[in-house]
Design an enzyme around this catalytic site. Structure first.
Site, PDB file in Angstrom:
ATOM      1  CG  HIS A   1      -1.851   1.187   1.244  1.00 31.49           C
ATOM      2  ND1 HIS A   1      -3.110   1.149   0.681  1.00 31.49           N
ATOM      3  CD2 HIS A   1      -1.689   2.444   1.732  1.00 31.49           C
ATOM      4  CE1 HIS A   1      -3.689   2.327   0.843  1.00 31.49           C
ATOM      5  NE2 HIS A   1      -2.856   3.134   1.473  1.00 31.49           N
ATOM      6  CB  CYS A   2       2.116   3.321  -2.634  1.00 28.56           C
ATOM      7  SG  CYS A   2       3.251   4.702  -2.904  1.00 28.56           S
ATOM      8  N   PRO A   3       1.153   5.168   0.275  1.00 28.03           N
ATOM      9  CG  PRO A   3       2.266   6.048   2.126  1.00 28.03           C
ATOM     10  CD  PRO A   3       2.172   4.826   1.284  1.00 28.03           C
TER      11      PRO A   3
ATOM     12  N   GLY B   1      -1.833   7.141  -2.849  1.00 28.77           N
ATOM     13  CA  GLY B   1      -3.166   7.065  -2.264  1.00 28.77           C
ATOM     14  C   GLY B   1      -3.941   5.834  -2.644  1.00 28.77           C
ATOM     15  CG  ASN B   2      -5.496   2.667  -5.089  1.00 30.06           C
ATOM     16  OD1 ASN B   2      -5.921   1.839  -4.287  1.00 30.06           O
ATOM     17  ND2 ASN B   2      -6.012   2.807  -6.303  1.00 30.06           N
TER      18      ASN B   2
END
Length: 390
Positions: free
Chosen positions: A167-169, A172-173
């Protein structure tokens, strides 16, 4: 006050579980935590705007007009890959329906048997064979499904994602099966854009320092100083991330598998998904088919909405029915009161048409077919009236 359940049609994305946010009628799908994504967009757009405002006019005049053109093309490609990664479905797997979850629970209980009280039940796993290697499918207690190979449950989005990478902040997804290639192209193009801006920002300062001095150049172009600082601190992280994912792609491996050590370390297992060839692995990850979404976010489903009984009665009034003396639809049975009125009218008509009264004879019973129609009823009543008249 009693309530009435009224069914209304809604889009499926409105009823999907999980911690995702949707826009544009379900076409855009992101995580709910989007603050870091907005920071990413601000840094990219802000840095490129400073570059176009301070460096590009000078470099286009003294070096080549192709410098700002290439920068614009690279900037547009970076933004396209970022938005494609952020706004797409990463490969979310739908949760099991209540009936499916109950059936799976029954299968698990039948396979494990009765577990004595106080003992921990055995783990819920299934074994499948992939390229001669045994791979375990783990059961997700949230989604009530056995996850496919390489899938994992994201705790931030609260969904099972197929070929889950991480999960890559910053985007945002989640990054998974359906948007990994776009994520890699985003990091690769962003590395090139960062190096490009950082290099030509230094070239701009050096060229102007020859004419007007270093200190005066910094005073005339304050945006250049900010660009150099932003590019310097982001260059190492972005280029390092691109190199790390290039290494994973060459092995056909995900970040989640690399962190857990699924195919290395103490397990001593070989990666069943690797082709043992860097070119084939890269082609499979970056040039493979585009997988469709299995969520059907914009499909229609029914939702029961509680409405007060008074409101439902006002919105849907009951239509009043009136009695008719003749059927509106062919072969429709005539009511009893309508039959009597038709018979009376036929009798009165027969009496008016007779010239002189004659001796009445006892009426003979008429044979009515078992399934009478309005036409046969009228004919029978006319015959009876004529016999009475005679």
């Amino acid at each position: 006050m009693s309530a009435v359940m009224i069914a209304r049609k809604v889009r499926k994305w409105e009823k999907l579980p999980g911690k995702n946010s949707f826009c544009c009628d379900g076409r855009v799908m992101m995580a709910r935590q989007k603050g870091v994504f907005y920071l990413t967009v601000f840094l990219i757009v802000g840095t490129c705007s400073l570059f176009f405002a301070f460096e590009c006019p000078y470099l286009a005049t003294h070096l080549s007009p192709a410098i700002p053109v290439f920068a614009i093309v690279l900037f547009l490609f970076v933004m396209a890959m970022l938005l494609r990664t952020s706004f797409s479905d990463p490969g979310v797997l739908p949760r099991a329906l209540p009936e499916e979850a109950t059936f799976i629970e029954m299968e698990i209980e039948a396979a494990n048997g009765n577990v004595p009280a106080g003992q921990r039940p055995p783990p819920r796993i299934r074994n499948v064979q992939i390229n001669g290697q045994i791979v375990k499918l783990k059961y997700c207690h949230t989604c009530k499904i056995f996850r496919p190979p390489r899938a994992s449950h994201c705790s931030i989005c609260d969904n099972c994602v197929d070929r889950f990478d991480h999960h890559c902040p910053w985007v945002g997804n989640c990054v998974g099966k359906r948007n990994y290639r776009y994520f890699y192209l985003f990091t690769l193009s962003l590395s090139l854009l960062t190096i490009y801006i950082f290099t030509f920002a230094i070239v701009h300062v050096v060229m102007r320092s020859v004419d007007s001095g270093f200190v005066k150049t910094l005073q005339e172009t304050p945006g250049t100083v900010l660009e150099v600082l932003v590019c310097f601190f982001t260059l190492w992280s972005v280029v390092g991330l691109t190199g790390f994912h290039s290494y994973l792609i060459s092995l056909n491996q995900t970040t989640n598998e690399d962190i857990k050590g699924s195919w290395s370390g103490k397990n001593r297992l070989q990666n069943p998904y690797s082709h043992k060839n860097i070119v084939k692995n890269c082609c499979e990850v970056l040039c493979g088919p585009a997988y469709p979404s299995v969520l059907d976010r914009r499909g229609l489903t029914q939702d029961d909405l509680p409405v007060p009984a008074s409101t439902a009665a006002q919105s849907n009034p009951v239509p009043q029915t009136t009695k008719t003396t003749a059927p509106l639809i062919p072969n429709e049975h005539t009511p009893d009161d309508a039959k009597s009125s038709i018979a009376d009218s036929a009798i009165s008509h027969a009496e008016k048409g007779s010239p002189s009264p004659k001796k009445e004879k006892p009426p003979t019973p008429a044979k009515v077919p078992p399934l009478a129609s309005p036409e046969t009823d009228v004919e029978a009543s006319i015959i009876i009236a004529k016999e009475k008249a005679l």
